[in-house]
Design an enzyme around this catalytic site. Sequence first.
Site, PDB file in Angstrom:
ATOM      1  N   ASP A 112      46.282  45.039  57.242  1.00 49.75           N
ATOM      2  CA  ASP A 112      45.396  45.920  56.485  1.00 49.75           C
ATOM      3  C   ASP A 112      44.122  46.184  57.299  1.00 49.75           C
ATOM      4  O   ASP A 112      43.018  45.962  56.819  1.00 49.75           O
ATOM      5  CB  ASP A 112      45.079  45.299  55.117  1.00 49.75           C
ATOM      6  CG  ASP A 112      44.634  46.345  54.102  1.00 49.75           C
ATOM      7  OD1 ASP A 112      44.816  47.555  54.381  1.00 49.75           O
ATOM      8  OD2 ASP A 112      44.104  45.973  53.044  1.00 49.75           O
TER       9      ASP A 112
ATOM     10  N   PHE B 131      41.868  40.614  44.086  1.00 49.35           N
ATOM     11  CA  PHE B 131      42.150  39.327  43.449  1.00 49.35           C
ATOM     12  C   PHE B 131      40.967  38.742  42.716  1.00 49.35           C
ATOM     13  O   PHE B 131      41.087  37.703  42.097  1.00 49.35           O
ATOM     14  CB  PHE B 131      42.715  38.318  44.463  1.00 49.35           C
ATOM     15  CG  PHE B 131      41.676  37.589  45.231  1.00 49.35           C
ATOM     16  CD1 PHE B 131      41.256  38.072  46.441  1.00 49.35           C
ATOM     17  CD2 PHE B 131      41.128  36.413  44.731  1.00 49.35           C
ATOM     18  CE1 PHE B 131      40.286  37.389  47.143  1.00 49.35           C
ATOM     19  CE2 PHE B 131      40.154  35.742  45.431  1.00 49.35           C
ATOM     20  CZ  PHE B 131      39.736  36.227  46.641  1.00 49.35           C
TER      21      PHE B 131
ATOM     22  N   LYS C 210      34.148  34.245  47.128  1.00 44.55           N
ATOM     23  CA  LYS C 210      35.219  35.057  46.549  1.00 44.55           C
ATOM     24  C   LYS C 210      35.833  34.260  45.420  1.00 44.55           C
ATOM     25  O   LYS C 210      36.417  33.198  45.653  1.00 44.55           O
ATOM     26  CB  LYS C 210      36.295  35.314  47.615  1.00 44.55           C
ATOM     27  CG  LYS C 210      36.389  36.748  48.075  1.00 44.55           C
ATOM     28  CD  LYS C 210      37.579  36.926  49.012  1.00 44.55           C
ATOM     29  CE  LYS C 210      37.717  38.376  49.440  1.00 44.55           C
ATOM     30  NZ  LYS C 210      38.876  38.592  50.292  1.00 44.55           N
TER      31      LYS C 210
ATOM     32  N   LEU D  10      28.753  41.221  45.016  1.00 42.18           N
ATOM     33  CA  LEU D  10      28.871  42.092  46.191  1.00 42.18           C
ATOM     34  C   LEU D  10      29.985  43.107  45.991  1.00 42.18           C
ATOM     35  O   LEU D  10      29.955  44.202  46.532  1.00 42.18           O
ATOM     36  CB  LEU D  10      29.181  41.256  47.440  1.00 42.18           C
ATOM     37  CG  LEU D  10      28.068  40.366  47.990  1.00 42.18           C
ATOM     38  CD1 LEU D  10      28.597  39.492  49.100  1.00 42.18           C
ATOM     39  CD2 LEU D  10      26.909  41.214  48.500  1.00 42.18           C
TER      40      LEU D  10
ATOM     41  N   ARG E  46      36.331  38.648  42.188  1.00 43.98           N
ATOM     42  CA  ARG E  46      34.992  39.147  42.481  1.00 43.98           C
ATOM     43  C   ARG E  46      34.369  38.425  43.672  1.00 43.98           C
ATOM     44  O   ARG E  46      34.660  37.263  43.909  1.00 43.98           O
ATOM     45  CB  ARG E  46      34.097  38.938  41.259  1.00 43.98           C
ATOM     46  CG  ARG E  46      34.483  39.829  40.124  1.00 43.98           C
ATOM     47  CD  ARG E  46      33.938  39.369  38.801  1.00 43.98           C
ATOM     48  NE  ARG E  46      34.134  40.453  37.839  1.00 43.98           N
ATOM     49  CZ  ARG E  46      33.146  41.250  37.429  1.00 43.98           C
ATOM     50  NH1 ARG E  46      31.918  41.042  37.815  1.00 43.98           N
ATOM     51  NH2 ARG E  46      33.397  42.239  36.606  1.00 43.98           N
TER      52      ARG E  46
END
Length: 833
Positions: free
Chosen positions: A624, A511, A528, A506, A513
Amino acid sequence: MNVGKWLSLVLAVILFEFLGYRRIQASFTPTDNYLIVCGSSQNVTFQGRTFVPDFLHSSISLKAKRSYYVASSNSSVPSSIFRSARIFSSIASYEFDIKQRGRHWIRLYFFPVVVPKSGHNLISAPITVVTDGFVLLNNFTFENYNGSFLFKEFAINVTSVTLSLTFVPWNDLVSFVNAIEVVSIPDSVLPDQALALNRSTPISGLSEFGMETVYRLNMGGPLISAQNDTLGRTWENDSKYLRVNGSALNVSIDPASIKYTASITEETAPNWVYATAETMGDANVSNMNFNITWVFPVNPNFRYFVRAHFCDISSQSLYALVFNLYLNDDIAAASLDLSTLTSNLNVPYYMDFISSSSAGSDTLTVSIGPDSVTDITNATLSGLEIMKISNEAGSLDGVSSVKNLLPLSSLKKNKIWIIIGSLVGAVIALVFIGFCCCCLLMRKPKANHQGHPLHGNSQTMTKMSMASKKSGTASCISSASSSFGQFFSLQEILDATNKFDESLLLGVGGFGRVYRGMLEDGTNCAVKRGNSRSEQGLAEFMTEIEMLSKLRHRHLVSLIGYCDERSETILVYEYMANGPLRSHLYGTNFPSLTWKQRLDICIGAARGLHYLHTFAARSIIHRDVKTTNILLDENFVAKVSDFGLSKTGPALDQTHVSTAVKGSFGYLDPEYFRRQQLTEKSDVYSFGVVLMEVLCARSALNPVLPREQVNIAEWAMSWHKKGMLNQIMDSNLVGKLNPASLKKYGETAEKCLAEHGTERPSMGDVLWNLEYALQLEETSSVLTEPDDNSMNHIPAIRLTPLESFDNSVTMTNGGNSGTDCNAEDSLVNPCGR
Ligand SMILES: *[C@@H]1O[C@H](CO)[C@@H](O)[C@H](O)[C@H]1NC(C)=O
Ligand SMILES: *[C@@H]1O[C@H](CO)[C@@H](O)[C@H](O)[C@H]1NC(C)=O
Ligand SMILES: *[C@@H]1O[C@H](CO)[C@@H](O)[C@H](O)[C@H]1NC(C)=O
Ligand SMILES: *[C@@H]1O[C@H](CO)[C@@H](O)[C@H](O)[C@H]1NC(C)=O
Ligand SMILES: *[C@@H]1O[C@H](CO)[C@@H](O)[C@H](O)[C@H]1NC(C)=O
Ligand SMILES: *[C@@H]1O[C@H](CO)[C@@H](O)[C@H](O)[C@H]1NC(C)=O
Ligand SMILES: *[C@@H]1O[C@H](CO)[C@@H](O)[C@H](O)[C@H]1NC(C)=O
Ligand SMILES: *[C@@H]1O[C@H](CO)[C@@H](O)[C@H](O)[C@H]1NC(C)=O
Ligand SMILES: *[C@@H]1O[C@H](CO)[C@@H](O)[C@H](O)[C@H]1NC(C)=O
Ligand SMILES: *[C@@H]1O[C@H](CO)[C@@H](O)[C@H](O)[C@H]1NC(C)=O
Ligand SMILES: *[C@@H]1O[C@H](CO)[C@@H](O)[C@H](O)[C@H]1NC(C)=O
Ligand SMILES: *[C@@H]1O[C@H](CO)[C@@H](O)[C@H](O)[C@H]1NC(C)=O
């Protein structure tokens, strides 16, 4: 009130304190009072006291490369304090802020809680714990485990502003802890000197040594647990240490009749200790001239501090009791006459000794017996404390010193590296900022605007803060949950992602993939996979797993579970079918969102952020907030994601957290950037940028545009001031919204973008205003904005994503920098690496 009255009142109060009447008012309140339960998400009550989860304490930080928490629902675990633990696979330190120097209790609780599937075997985990100066535990394991927990109490004189407790795992094995107490001890309780037994001369300088409580007994009385002692001590019943069962006879009086003095108070020992005692029994003994002896197994290589508590509660009159006290067959106190020493009955008294280790025996004996020079055949003892004194190596367990136990690469060296790293990081950051400015100046010669210090797009930057010593460790503060998600084996993850099939990729993030996956039960998920080489990424991984696992909200992306097998750091999230909000605004061919949809999405995201800001006692600041971090599920319900940069908010008594500047260019609160002080209002600013982005359907920063249009916040604000937001909004919305709703929306965004944090609304206010805007939209049956298309309308500027600006640059504290695509950005514009 006149000054004279006031002065006399103050004098009276001072006199009152001076005379030692303070204890009448209230019992001792320790200045430093940390009761923490490790790895739990909730307060736990144990022995009548409340233990708070480690991550919720503002004055504690945890420095660890990797730490995990486990929690078990096994009800046969002795107490709920042992149902959770924090596990360390590499050297880790808890750091406690110390407000008052001096002796502190350090109490450690260990229990090898069994958590199926976690893969950690705590029974064979060797536990080594050191402070800055002392070894507390060295290589303890639960190998000969009998089902009980391990409790250790130490008294350490803390001479600096922080106390660190370092856990040193050995080999490939983990270390762990369940709960920790760090509590101030009043100076009067532990002395600097005591009588040396073999010479009857005082030895001083005790405060330089560490001590460990090995025995603390309430003679002739019941167990007194921590809640019944103002200093949280536990006093055990003595009967199991008696050499001869029938030799002692317990006596007791009403605890209220104990007469404390100015120097001996409840802090010395609770009145329950003095209100019970062992005296000489007369049943079944023919020779009345005998000793009562207690036998204690000890380590012959250590010296011991022995405190004997007395209180004459058995005599009918004064001067009716004289006896001897022996330690290890040595006479410690001959012809002890409590009446002379205290001038009254029921008055407590104590004596301190240091036993010599020269005896070489592995037991320590304490005896009381009649004094042969008098004809009184009785003796009494109320309480006994035996504490191990640290040896020359500064150890309370074995002969290794702190230096020997800490690996070479430990603290001091690390500190140097952090300093070097942050300097290098700062230099790189400055060079980078300079470079950016140069680029912009070359591109736009006339640009010298002060409003926003940074330009670029989706560039994530880390800059070491000069303001706070904590900033470097801030992102390592770990948090926890009992419902901390499912543990997945690596095999399950491999099955779910078809062995990390690249076609399921995706995106690629700071940090690692992100893959699409399907779990065994058919649930879609996003996997993740942490890039374990990156230290920065690892810290963020730990922050994220621990933040997410305790946050459950309809508008936050949920963590399903995690996998940490074979040094993999994998997080499994719920799958968000419609991807990031940004891809539905511009740069793709998705159908345009309606105004109502956009309002719903903004309201959802605001709800998520509001929850973060008001979660628990301390808020969580996202740091963020941007359109790529707001994801949409199959029903276009907005959920806030990516807590990698999240940080716990200021404690109630502080207004901000000083911290490294992190976030994305274009969304960064200018005040936060200038002052490096993080508040919830920094998120509110970023959310204001998001609101503008949603309205105008263009990126937050677009450097290819004319200078005044580069930054959406400035540009939209200038149009808003002219009351012409409708001129710059997404052309797809033109004529399809209620102007009153737009007006309310514009005002809300404007307030969010206020220069000073204090002028910005809270997320709750933003939420309320957006809901009001939605209401205005829904109640407007007819749309009237006839001249909308006739004015000199500037169509919304479409963004052409620039590859180079979509790359995010991350600078870690260690100074190593890497270039990676942001995971969610890549959904729009996947990097081909
Ligand atoms: C947990 O305990 C602390 C300290 O006693 C208290 O301030 C806090 O409100 C408690 N939290 C909850 C959720 O009970
Ligand atoms: C529950 O805890 C007990 C005692 O600690 C232990 O013997 C038992 O194996 C545990 N049960 C499970 C299912 O883990
Ligand atoms: C810890 O104890 C184990 C045996 O219990 C021993 O094999 C090991 O060498 C010890 N480790 C250290 C660092 O002393
Ligand atoms: C279990 O062992 C510990 C020391 O390892 C000891 O202190 C404790 O008394 C033992 N408990 C029982 C019930 O035997
Ligand atoms: C702690 O140590 C310092 C320095 O050695 C000493 O001045 C102080 O009196 C000690 N405090 C206590 C309570 O022993
Ligand atoms: C002390 O403990 C023993 C057994 O361990 C018990 O029989 C006795 O009653 C206790 N004494 C008191 C005063 O509680
Ligand atoms: C300890 O305190 C509890 C409540 O605080 C009380 O019920 C109990 O009687 C006390 N025990 C002793 C031995 O004082
Ligand atoms: C002392 O009494 C306990 C029970 O209270 C018993 O188990 C123990 O064997 C006795 N010890 C001796 C030496 O009589
Ligand atoms: C001695 O201890 C026992 C056991 O706790 C208790 O029942 C008894 O009342 C005590 N005797 C006195 C005189 O306090
Ligand atoms: C010691 O004093 C206690 C309490 O007064 C009494 O019960 C006991 O009999 C005395 N012991 C002897 C040996 O006189
Ligand atoms: C009590 O113990 C001491 C030290 O072991 C010894 O010297 C003394 O004779 C004993 N007294 C009696 C009456 O047994
Ligand atoms: C007395 O004890 C001290 C400290 O434990 C020791 O250094 C010394 O040798 C002892 N003296 C005698 C006479 O045993």
